[in-house]
Scaffold this motif. Structure first.
Motif, PDB file in Angstrom:
ATOM      1  N   TYR A   1       0.816  -1.216   0.000  1.00 26.58           N
ATOM      2  CA  TYR A   1       0.000   0.000   0.000  1.00 26.58           C
ATOM      3  C   TYR A   1       0.851   1.268   0.000  1.00 26.58           C
ATOM      4  CZ  TYR A   1      -4.101  -2.881   0.799  1.00 26.58           C
ATOM      5  OH  TYR A   1      -5.100  -3.796   0.651  1.00 26.58           O
TER       6      TYR A   1
ATOM      7  N   PHE B   1      -2.562  15.767   1.644  1.00 29.60           N
ATOM      8  CA  PHE B   1      -2.474  14.623   2.567  1.00 29.60           C
ATOM      9  C   PHE B   1      -1.665  13.493   1.925  1.00 29.60           C
ATOM     10  CE2 PHE B   1      -4.005  10.816   4.667  1.00 29.60           C
ATOM     11  CZ  PHE B   1      -4.209  11.195   5.973  1.00 29.60           C
TER      12      PHE B   1
ATOM     13  N   LEU C   1       2.340  11.997   2.396  1.00 35.80           N
ATOM     14  CA  LEU C   1       2.597  10.572   2.633  1.00 35.80           C
ATOM     15  C   LEU C   1       3.511   9.994   1.544  1.00 35.80           C
ATOM     16  CD1 LEU C   1      -0.886   9.282   3.841  1.00 35.80           C
ATOM     17  CD2 LEU C   1       1.157   9.651   5.192  1.00 35.80           C
TER      18      LEU C   1
ATOM     19  N   TRP D   1       6.984  11.135   2.354  1.00 35.42           N
ATOM     20  CA  TRP D   1       7.569  10.324   3.439  1.00 35.42           C
ATOM     21  C   TRP D   1       8.050   8.981   2.890  1.00 35.42           C
ATOM     22  CZ3 TRP D   1       3.415  10.681   7.934  1.00 35.42           C
ATOM     23  CH2 TRP D   1       3.426  11.980   8.444  1.00 35.42           C
TER      24      TRP D   1
ATOM     25  N   ASP E   1     -12.031  35.347   4.531  1.00 34.25           N
ATOM     26  CA  ASP E   1     -10.795  34.596   4.761  1.00 34.25           C
ATOM     27  C   ASP E   1      -9.722  35.023   3.757  1.00 34.25           C
ATOM     28  OD1 ASP E   1     -12.068  33.257   6.714  1.00 34.25           O
ATOM     29  OD2 ASP E   1     -12.065  31.291   5.745  1.00 34.25           O
TER      30      ASP E   1
ATOM     31  N   TRP F   1      -8.342  38.397   4.565  1.00 36.41           N
ATOM     32  CA  TRP F   1      -7.457  38.337   5.736  1.00 36.41           C
ATOM     33  C   TRP F   1      -6.102  37.736   5.355  1.00 36.41           C
ATOM     34  CZ3 TRP F   1      -7.722  40.362  10.525  1.00 36.41           C
ATOM     35  CH2 TRP F   1      -6.762  39.930  11.440  1.00 36.41           C
TER      36      TRP F   1
ATOM     37  N   LEU G   1     -10.593  43.874  16.016  1.00 36.77           N
ATOM     38  CA  LEU G   1     -10.367  43.296  14.687  1.00 36.77           C
ATOM     39  C   LEU G   1      -9.890  41.871  14.884  1.00 36.77           C
ATOM     40  CD1 LEU G   1     -10.213  43.808  11.627  1.00 36.77           C
ATOM     41  CD2 LEU G   1      -7.846  44.498  11.965  1.00 36.77           C
ATOM     42  N   ARG G   2     -10.690  40.931  14.463  1.00 39.45           N
ATOM     43  CA  ARG G   2     -10.354  39.531  14.712  1.00 39.45           C
ATOM     44  C   ARG G   2     -10.217  38.788  13.390  1.00 39.45           C
ATOM     45  NH1 ARG G   2     -11.505  37.512  19.661  1.00 39.45           N
ATOM     46  NH2 ARG G   2     -12.136  35.522  18.783  1.00 39.45           N
ATOM     47  N   PRO G   3      -9.250  37.900  13.298  1.00 39.90           N
ATOM     48  CA  PRO G   3      -9.119  37.143  12.045  1.00 39.90           C
ATOM     49  C   PRO G   3     -10.331  36.250  11.827  1.00 39.90           C
ATOM     50  CG  PRO G   3      -7.675  36.253  13.739  1.00 39.90           C
ATOM     51  CD  PRO G   3      -8.230  37.516  14.285  1.00 39.90           C
ATOM     52  N   PRO G   4     -10.822  36.181  10.587  1.00 43.50           N
ATOM     53  CA  PRO G   4     -11.950  35.296  10.312  1.00 43.50           C
ATOM     54  C   PRO G   4     -11.559  33.829  10.399  1.00 43.50           C
ATOM     55  CG  PRO G   4     -11.151  36.255   8.272  1.00 43.50           C
ATOM     56  CD  PRO G   4     -10.369  36.888   9.374  1.00 43.50           C
ATOM     57  N   LEU G   5     -10.269  33.564  10.238  1.00 48.08           N
ATOM     58  CA  LEU G   5      -9.800  32.182  10.354  1.00 48.08           C
ATOM     59  C   LEU G   5      -9.547  31.902  11.827  1.00 48.08           C
ATOM     60  CD1 LEU G   5      -7.158  32.146   7.498  1.00 48.08           C
ATOM     61  CD2 LEU G   5      -9.320  30.935   7.500  1.00 48.08           C
TER      62      LEU G   5
ATOM     63  N   VAL H   1      -4.683  16.023  11.875  1.00 49.14           N
ATOM     64  CA  VAL H   1      -4.298  15.641  10.504  1.00 49.14           C
ATOM     65  C   VAL H   1      -2.955  14.922  10.503  1.00 49.14           C
ATOM     66  CG1 VAL H   1      -3.654  16.542   8.234  1.00 49.14           C
ATOM     67  CG2 VAL H   1      -5.642  17.452   9.387  1.00 49.14           C
ATOM     68  N   VAL H   2      -1.977  15.450  11.257  1.00 49.75           N
ATOM     69  CA  VAL H   2      -0.659  14.807  11.312  1.00 49.75           C
ATOM     70  C   VAL H   2      -0.794  13.403  11.919  1.00 49.75           C
ATOM     71  CG1 VAL H   2       1.657  14.904  12.305  1.00 49.75           C
ATOM     72  CG2 VAL H   2       0.616  16.971  11.388  1.00 49.75           C
TER      73      VAL H   2
ATOM     74  N   LEU I   1      -3.435  11.497  11.862  1.00 51.18           N
ATOM     75  CA  LEU I   1      -4.104  10.648  10.878  1.00 51.18           C
ATOM     76  C   LEU I   1      -3.130  10.194   9.795  1.00 51.18           C
ATOM     77  CD1 LEU I   1      -6.934   9.537  10.286  1.00 51.18           C
ATOM     78  CD2 LEU I   1      -7.366  11.543   8.886  1.00 51.18           C
ATOM     79  N   MET I   2      -2.230  11.109   9.397  1.00 53.01           N
ATOM     80  CA  MET I   2      -1.234  10.738   8.376  1.00 53.01           C
ATOM     81  C   MET I   2      -0.318   9.646   8.904  1.00 53.01           C
ATOM     82  SD  MET I   2      -0.112  13.973   6.059  1.00 53.01           S
ATOM     83  CE  MET I   2       0.491  15.043   7.289  1.00 53.01           C
ATOM     84  N   LEU I   3       0.086   9.770  10.175  1.00 52.87           N
ATOM     85  CA  LEU I   3       0.958   8.740  10.766  1.00 52.87           C
ATOM     86  C   LEU I   3       0.234   7.397  10.827  1.00 52.87           C
ATOM     87  CD1 LEU I   3       2.559  10.857  13.639  1.00 52.87           C
ATOM     88  CD2 LEU I   3       3.774   9.856  11.705  1.00 52.87           C
TER      89      LEU I   3
ATOM     90  N   VAL J   1      -2.293   6.345   8.875  1.00 57.56           N
ATOM     91  CA  VAL J   1      -2.452   5.809   7.510  1.00 57.56           C
ATOM     92  C   VAL J   1      -1.122   5.253   7.004  1.00 57.56           C
ATOM     93  CG1 VAL J   1      -2.947   6.446   5.108  1.00 57.56           C
ATOM     94  CG2 VAL J   1      -4.408   7.294   6.940  1.00 57.56           C
ATOM     95  N   PHE J   2      -0.028   5.956   7.298  1.00 60.56           N
ATOM     96  CA  PHE J   2       1.296   5.493   6.849  1.00 60.56           C
ATOM     97  C   PHE J   2       1.655   4.167   7.517  1.00 60.56           C
ATOM     98  CE2 PHE J   2       5.960   5.668   6.409  1.00 60.56           C
ATOM     99  CZ  PHE J   2       6.049   5.982   5.072  1.00 60.56           C
TER     100      PHE J   2
ATOM    101  N   ALA K   1      -0.381   1.408   6.018  1.00 61.79           N
ATOM    102  CA  ALA K   1       0.107   1.052   4.674  1.00 61.79           C
ATOM    103  C   ALA K   1       1.326   0.142   4.760  1.00 61.79           C
ATOM    104  CB  ALA K   1       0.453   2.314   3.890  1.00 61.79           C
TER     105      ALA K   1
END
Lengths: 205, 51
Positions: free
Chosen positions: A34, A86, A90, A93, A134, A137, B6-10, B30-31, B33-35, B37-38, B41
């Protein structure tokens, strides 16, 4: 026989590009893992980015902001780019850990890095092309970063036309050209084999 | 902040900071999840393959 550019190009193509390499009907057994799928998953995400991006570009911002179908395509474009980065990370890596630049594959590795870096610029110009708060900004904050590294004079984050043009034309075509080259090199040199387990390096085989 | 702020929208929400590194909860998810999935695999056997 006198040489000319056409003949030299034909000879070079015949010597360097064989159809057996470009369209192989057999692959080495070690690709049955995989780990070797991350590259093609990145490519699939890119194809979906182009498809959804083309629809968004055709109908325009007013459509993707107010229409339910526009929202749907906007979301698909957003999630495609999440998948794109994503799987690209990978893929990076996996190729780094198996030293995928071995066996004359250095240009495959370098073109992959170029793709990664240009994709980041594609992501930034995409954020700036959303035409929402966004985007404003990010543009206002990011322009200082661009000025601090000396590129603000010709890469103006507050110029929507420039950012949108880069995002929907120049960057996608640059990526498509580089992906074509990257895939060609993968086919030409073959998929890199896993590292040997005996610690003796490539010479062990 | 004046003028109503004044605030960032993000809004990345709470984050973990270590020296120059600044990771939001979403970043870490996310990091992670990547670990995962790796690792999967590497571990998962290819269909039809026998040891």
């Amino acid at each position: 026989m006198k040489t000319n550019w056409t003949r030299a190009l034909r000879t070079s193509i015949e010597r360097n590009i064989t159809m057996d390499n470009l369209l192989p009907d057999r692959l080495p057994k070690y690709v049955h893992s995989y780990v070797y799928l991350f590259g093609v998953l990145t490519l699939a995400s890119f194809v979906w980015l182009i498809v959804t991006g083309t629809v968004l570009a055709f109908f325009g911002p007013e459509w993707w902001h107010v229409s339910p179908v526009g929202h749907f395509f906007n979301s698909m474009h957003f999630w495609s780019v999440q998948a794109f980065f994503f799987f690209m990370v990978l893929h990076l890596w996996a190729q780094f850990l198996m030293a995928a630049w071995r066996g004359g594959r250095h240009f495959t590795w370098i073109s992959g890095w170029l793709l990664f870096l240009i994709s980041i610029v594609g992501g930034l110009t995409g954020y700036l092309s959303q035409t929402n708060f966004d985007a404003q900004w990010v543009g206002v904050q990011g322009k200082d970063a661009m000025n601090s590294v000396g590129v603000g004079g010709f890469f103006n984050l507050l110029n929507f036309g420039q950012m949108y043009g880069l995002h929907i034309f120049i960057i996608p075509f640059a990526l498509m050209a580089l992906i074509s080259g990257h895939l060609f090199l993968v086919r030409k040199h073959g998929v890199v084999e896993p590292l040997p387990w005996d610690g003796k390096g490539d010479d062990a085989r | 902040m004046g003028q109503g702020g004044l605030r960032p929208p993000l809004q990345a929400g709470s984050s973990w900071q270590f020296a120059w590194l600044n990771l939001s909860v979403a970043d870490m998810v996310v990091v992670g999840l990547m670990l995962v999935v790796f690792a999967l695999a590497l571990i998962m056997r290819w269909p039809g393959e026998h040891s």
